[in-house]
Write an enzyme that holds these catalytic residues in place. Structure first.
Site, PDB file in Angstrom:
ATOM      1  N   VAL A  84       0.834  -1.201   0.000  1.00  0.00           N
ATOM      2  CA  VAL A  84       0.000   0.000   0.000  1.00  0.00           C
ATOM      3  C   VAL A  84       0.869   1.252   0.000  1.00  0.00           C
ATOM      4  CG1 VAL A  84      -1.840   1.241   1.186  1.00  0.00           C
ATOM      5  CG2 VAL A  84      -1.802  -1.251   1.243  1.00  0.00           C
ATOM      6  N   TYR A  85       1.892   1.259   0.828  1.00  0.00           N
ATOM      7  CA  TYR A  85       2.808   2.397   0.880  1.00  0.00           C
ATOM      8  C   TYR A  85       3.510   2.589  -0.460  1.00  0.00           C
ATOM      9  CZ  TYR A  85       6.644   5.386   2.471  1.00  0.00           C
ATOM     10  OH  TYR A  85       7.542   6.418   2.618  1.00  0.00           O
ATOM     11  N   SER A  86       4.025   1.497  -1.027  1.00  0.00           N
ATOM     12  CA  SER A  86       4.704   1.600  -2.318  1.00  0.00           C
ATOM     13  C   SER A  86       3.766   2.151  -3.383  1.00  0.00           C
ATOM     14  CB  SER A  86       5.227   0.230  -2.752  1.00  0.00           C
ATOM     15  OG  SER A  86       6.400  -0.116  -2.053  1.00  0.00           O
TER      16      SER A  86
END
Length: 242
Positions: free
Chosen positions: A152-154
């Site tokens: 999700v962060y990426s």
């Protein structure tokens, strides 16, 4: 103090901690007036007492639509101009996607992506009218490489990489430079969500950098001649294996 930024007004979101705080301190030392944006009023007041009147507090909750929309107008009332906007505030989700809640996904994407787009959108008319300005975004090495333990962060940082590089092309004709700084793992509160084993190994191996080392990169980018744009500076711990 070299005074490289004498007379400049810089705005830094997430300015009360981590990379934001380090960049506030670095720009102040170079002569800028710096507006530190954060939702933590107490932290901003403490910063002002420690750093002096050139550090201007702006209490904004970027996840609150009304507060986010009011940020740039309120800053312009205080300072009259914005030369530099550094969209630095962000959050982190690590681990398997199946272990992440929908609410956490919404919060992170709203802060890491939507708030950045809205802040940049809000400052464009002011900078365009003046024919000059710098917009920087704190991205991540995760915006250049698919990191398997943080999908999700990426994804949020890949979105920001696309946004920065497309917006850069649109705003160049208005005299506005746009770029991003893309750190590897930084010693900050964001790493609290890292898998414990990954964090332990990174600390043991020296695969982390300090916020001040990212701030150094930001000042380098901002201090280039106006005909030079550093569109993305990747800053890695030398022993970070990716």
């Amino acid at each position: 103090m070299s005074g490289r930024f004498d007379g400049k007004v810089a705005v830094i979101t997430g300015g009360a901690s981590g990379i934001g705080l380090a960049t506030v301190e670095a720009l102040l030392a170079e002569g800028a007036t710096v507006v530190a944006v954060d939702r933590d009023r107490a932290a901003l007041e403490a910063m002002g007492a420690r750093l002096g009147p050139a550090c201007v507090a702006q209490v904004t909750d970027l996840l609150d639509p009304e507060s986010c929309d009011a940020m740039v107008p309120e800053i312009l009332e205080k300072t009259g101009r914005i030369d530099i906007l550094h969209c630095n505030a962000g959050s982190y989700i690590g681990g398997d996607l199946s272990e992440t809640s929908p609410a956490a996904i919404d919060r992170m994407l709203n802060l890491n992506v939507n708030a950045v787009m809205k802040n940049v959108h809000a400052v464009i008319p002011h900078m365009s009218a003046r024919g000059s300005g710098d917009i920087l975004v704190t991205c991540s090495v995760a915006g250049n490489s698919a990191i398997p333990w943080e999908p999700v962060y990426s994804a949020s940082k890949w979105a920001i990489t696309c946004f920065v590089q497309t917006t850069r092309r649109q705003l160049l004709k208005h005299g506005i430079r746009v770029g991003q700084v893309s750190p590897g793992p930084v010693i900050s509160a964001l790493l609290a969500d890292w898998p414990e084993e990954n964090l332990r190994k990174a600390k043991e191996n020296g695969a982390l950098i300090e916020p001040a080392e990212v701030a150094d990169a930001v000042l380098y980018m901002l201090s280039r001649p106006r005909n030079v744009t550093i569109r993305d500076m990747i800053v890695l711990p030398s022993n970070f294996d990716i």
